[in-house]
Write an enzyme that holds these catalytic residues in place. Structure first.
Site, PDB file in Angstrom:
ATOM      1  CG  HIS A 102      -1.662   1.277   1.412  1.00  0.00           C
ATOM      2  ND1 HIS A 102      -2.895   1.520   0.826  1.00  0.00           N
ATOM      3  CD2 HIS A 102      -1.356   2.397   2.119  1.00  0.00           C
ATOM      4  CE1 HIS A 102      -3.305   2.728   1.159  1.00  0.00           C
ATOM      5  NE2 HIS A 102      -2.389   3.286   1.953  1.00  0.00           N
ATOM      6  CD  GLU A 103       2.128   3.444   3.631  1.00  0.00           C
ATOM      7  OE1 GLU A 103       2.365   4.541   3.071  1.00  0.00           O
ATOM      8  OE2 GLU A 103       1.139   3.256   4.359  1.00  0.00           O
ATOM      9  CG  HIS A 106       0.667   6.365  -0.584  1.00  0.00           C
ATOM     10  ND1 HIS A 106      -0.517   6.884  -1.068  1.00  0.00           N
ATOM     11  CD2 HIS A 106       0.377   5.815   0.619  1.00  0.00           C
ATOM     12  CE1 HIS A 106      -1.483   6.652  -0.194  1.00  0.00           C
ATOM     13  NE2 HIS A 106      -0.967   6.003   0.828  1.00  0.00           N
ATOM     14  CG  HIS A 110       6.062  11.270  -5.422  1.00  0.00           C
ATOM     15  ND1 HIS A 110       7.338  11.182  -4.903  1.00  0.00           N
ATOM     16  CD2 HIS A 110       5.902  12.571  -5.777  1.00  0.00           C
ATOM     17  CE1 HIS A 110       7.899  12.361  -4.921  1.00  0.00           C
ATOM     18  NE2 HIS A 110       7.057  13.224  -5.448  1.00  0.00           N
TER      19      HIS A 110
END
Length: 233
Positions: A102-103, A106, A110
């Protein structure tokens, strides 16, 4: 009223928001705890899975590091670091792998210039300032000008920036989770039998953001009811 106390019915909005947040927090903790006991078939740790996910997305300039705490995982776009907590970094559970992926979602957002993430990043200064200053301004407004004073109105506007940040956060988090599940399946990090368990963990985590947004909206509604109108004689 008995004993001279006045019951403010708008407190119910705060109570409802607090209850929603507590339920969501308890659910994510219990769900993560349950599936953190389920070891993945590949035996990859959260850190190893994160490295694999980033590589599969063509990202090689993000540094993965271990941070203290429990479920304090986050991606920092300022220095391109993927920070994994004690319960995720070295764990080979399907829950840890899901959170790590999940991270990574991100980080991929980005890299690709995902618009909601850019909007959320732009809102960070206003949201932080609004959260810190809104209530002091409202209190000053009550003291020096009454509930409908200019200070109160400005305080409500600033608090609205924090609420807007919460709302923009929702699509960012949902998108990161969907990316994570898709990549975990495509790369074979998790099997088809394991993916549903990871989905449950990520869904529970997403509910905490929904609860946070709901609580913020209810608090804003309370402010509008109490201080949004003009003073009446």
């Amino acid at each position: 009223m008995p004993y001279g106390y006045y019951f403010d019915p708008t407190y119910l909005l705060v109570i409802i928001g607090a209850v929603i947040s507590m339920i969501a927090s308890a659910r994510v903790k219990s769900t993560y705890s349950k599936y953190s006991q389920m070891r993945s078939r590949t035996n990859m740790t959260g850190a190893q899975a994160a490295q694999r996910v980033l590589s599969s997305a063509g990202i090689y300039d993000v540094r993965i590091q271990h941070v203290a705490g429990n479920l304090t995982d986050h991606y920092d776009p300022r220095n391109k670091t993927l920070n994994l907590s004690d319960s995720v970094y070295g764990s080979a559970s399907v829950a840890a792998i899901g959170v790590a992926a999940h991270e990574c979602g991100h980080a991929i957002q980005h890299q690709q210039g995902y618009s909601p993430l850019n909007i959320r990043s732009a809102l960070v200064p206003a949201a932080n300032f609004g959260s810190a200053v809104s209530w002091p301004l409202i209190i000053l407004g009550i003291i020096f000008g009454g509930a409908g004073s200019l200070f109160c109105q400005i305080g409500i506007v600033l608090f609205s920036a924090a609420v807007l940040f919460q709302l923009v956060t929702l699509p960012v988090e949902f998108n990161a989770s969907s990316r994570a599940v898709r990549i975990l399946g495509d790369t074979g990090i998790l099997s088809e039998q394991e993916l549903p368990y990871t989905k449950k963990v990520l869904k529970a985590a997403a509910l905490t953001y929904v609860a946070g947004a709901a609580a913020a909206i209810l608090q804003l509604l309370r402010l509008l009811i109490l201080f949004g109108g003009r003073d009446r004689d």
